[in-house]
Design an enzyme around this catalytic site. Structure first.
Site, PDB file in Angstrom:
ATOM      1  N   ALA A 126     -42.573 -29.524 -27.007  1.00 53.99           N
ATOM      2  CA  ALA A 126     -42.791 -28.398 -27.915  1.00 53.99           C
ATOM      3  C   ALA A 126     -44.016 -27.569 -27.537  1.00 53.99           C
ATOM      4  O   ALA A 126     -44.092 -26.373 -27.838  1.00 53.99           O
ATOM      5  CB  ALA A 126     -42.938 -28.906 -29.346  1.00 53.99           C
ATOM      6  N   GLU A 169     -41.323 -33.331 -13.546  1.00 49.28           N
ATOM      7  CA  GLU A 169     -42.611 -33.806 -13.035  1.00 49.28           C
ATOM      8  C   GLU A 169     -43.169 -34.900 -13.938  1.00 49.28           C
ATOM      9  O   GLU A 169     -42.787 -35.020 -15.092  1.00 49.28           O
ATOM     10  CB  GLU A 169     -43.579 -32.632 -12.917  1.00 49.28           C
ATOM     11  CG  GLU A 169     -43.057 -31.543 -11.967  1.00 49.28           C
ATOM     12  CD  GLU A 169     -44.005 -30.375 -11.808  1.00 49.28           C
ATOM     13  OE1 GLU A 169     -45.233 -30.565 -11.978  1.00 49.28           O
ATOM     14  OE2 GLU A 169     -43.519 -29.262 -11.498  1.00 49.28           O
TER      15      GLU A 169
END
Length: 381
Positions: A126, A169
């Site tokens: 978020a 990642e």
């Protein structure tokens, strides 16, 4: 095509006359700003309209956000094989999340210029940061994986994307093998429907390199499965790190030396940064924060501060220092010399090509160098 380094007393008229090129062309190619002042040490690209005799066919990808200007996009697409739209996210249940801004104009412009539009998939939380918890939740849940692949496929078909780039990642070490299987599932489905899959890899120098960036990425397995990979050879100099080149050529070589032992070289795209950083000095770890700036912006800053641009022959990168309100600054960026050195690695290592993070700011001399040196692979219409 030549590169000229500005010396004291130079001006655009004198340099144009010296090389027998038009003043307007020199200004345009190097994005010089009126009144066309130059910095000592500034590298200028002198374009005589020729092409390299032994041009290599190569793929060039540029990453861009949907707020890229139409002008910059159109100026750049002529030199790209692929345009990667950044980015699409997903929920813990595997539901695909589209960018906040409409990316239709990017896809349409890409197709007009025979560059493949690529959907970039990222696990952002978020707050807009990479979340390995989100990655773990999805790739370890077969139902979520199936949902995500299904919605990816539907979006590809509806919007006209021709490939998927998986940019995950900070993958947890314990999710290393599960991530490989996730990529395998995505690739099998996408390839069966005529779409390509690429995977972005942190810049490792060994198989067992420690660190959260590296442990979750299996170069050999991912390189064997995906149609291509991006080895992210940049960010040695970064926002919170000490002043240094963003992509020093000696460090890039170390990564490529390892990468080609694990992955077929013609599957590898080398990462190239299209930006620089400005650090206030002295650098203090955990406190100092560098400002990101464009390459043309960096040169204009040097001119405005009367700074002489230096060139590090080890890093093969330009830099300069200046003082502002009593605070010393150090700036590292890219110029035609550093770009030329990076592009030569595509020949040396027989790479697939290069991927630029990112193309939001126009760097015309870079694309002139690409077009001079390479036969850029374009989509067959």
């Amino acid at each position: 095509m030549q590169i000229y380094v500005v010396t004291a007393g130079d001006n655009v008229d004198k340099i144009a006359e010296q090389f027998g090129v038009g003043v307007e062309s020199l200004i345009y190619d190097n994005q010089l700003v009126a009144p066309y002042r130059l910095a000592v040490g500034q590298a200028l690209l002198i374009d005589d309209g020729g092409i390299r005799e032994n041009r290599k066919s190569a793929y060039f990808r540029g990453f861009a956000y949907p707020f890229i200007s139409q002008y910059v996009l159109e100026q750049t697409l002529a030199s790209l094989s692929e345009l990667a739209v950044f980015s699409y996210g997903f929920t813990r249940e595997g539901n695909l999340i589209s960018p906040a801004l409409d990316d239709t104009f990017m896809i349409e412009a890409s197709l007009r210029n025979r560059a493949e539009p690529i959907l970039t998939l990222t696990p952002f939380d978020a707050s807009g940061k990479f979340s390995n918890e989100l990655i773990s939740a999805v790739i370890n849940n077969p139902d979520a994986v199936n949902t995500l692949i299904g919605e990816l496929l539907q979006t590809m078909q509806e919007k006209g994307f021709l490939g998927v780039d998986i940019d995950f990642e900070y993958i947890k070490a314990q999710d290393r093998d599960t991530f490989v299987e996730f990529v395998r599932s995505v690739t099998e489905t996408m390839n069966a429907n005529g779409y390509s899959v690429s995977v972005d890899l942190a810049p490792k120098v060994s198989a067992d390199q420690p660190g959260l960036l590296y442990e979750g990425k299996n170069y050999a397995a991912l390189g064997a499965i995906a149609n291509s990979v991006l080895v992210m050879t940049y960010e040695w100099g970064y926002t919170y790190g000490p002043p240094m080149a963003v992509a020093p050529i000696n460090k890039v070589r170390q990564v490529l030396d390892y990468a080609v032992t694990e992955i077929e070289s013609t599957k590898i795209n080398m990462g190239i940064p299209n930006y620089g950083y400005d650090w206030p000095l002295p650098y203090e770890k955990g406190v100092t924060k560098a400002k990101t700036l464009g390459n043309i912006e960096a040169v204009q800053l040097a001119i405005s501060k009367g700074a002489e641009i230096q060139f590090d022959e080890v890093a093969m990168s330009p830099y300069f220092r200046y003082t502002d309100n009593g605070v010393e600054h150090e700036v590292w960026f890219e110029d035609p010399r550093s770009i030329s050195a990076k592009l030569e690695l595509i020949y040396e290592y027989n790479l697939r090509g290069a991927s630029y993070w990112q193309i939001m700011q126009l760097f015309r001399s870079n694309w002139l160098l690409v077009d001079y040196n390479f036969d850029v692979v374009k989509m067959i219409v």
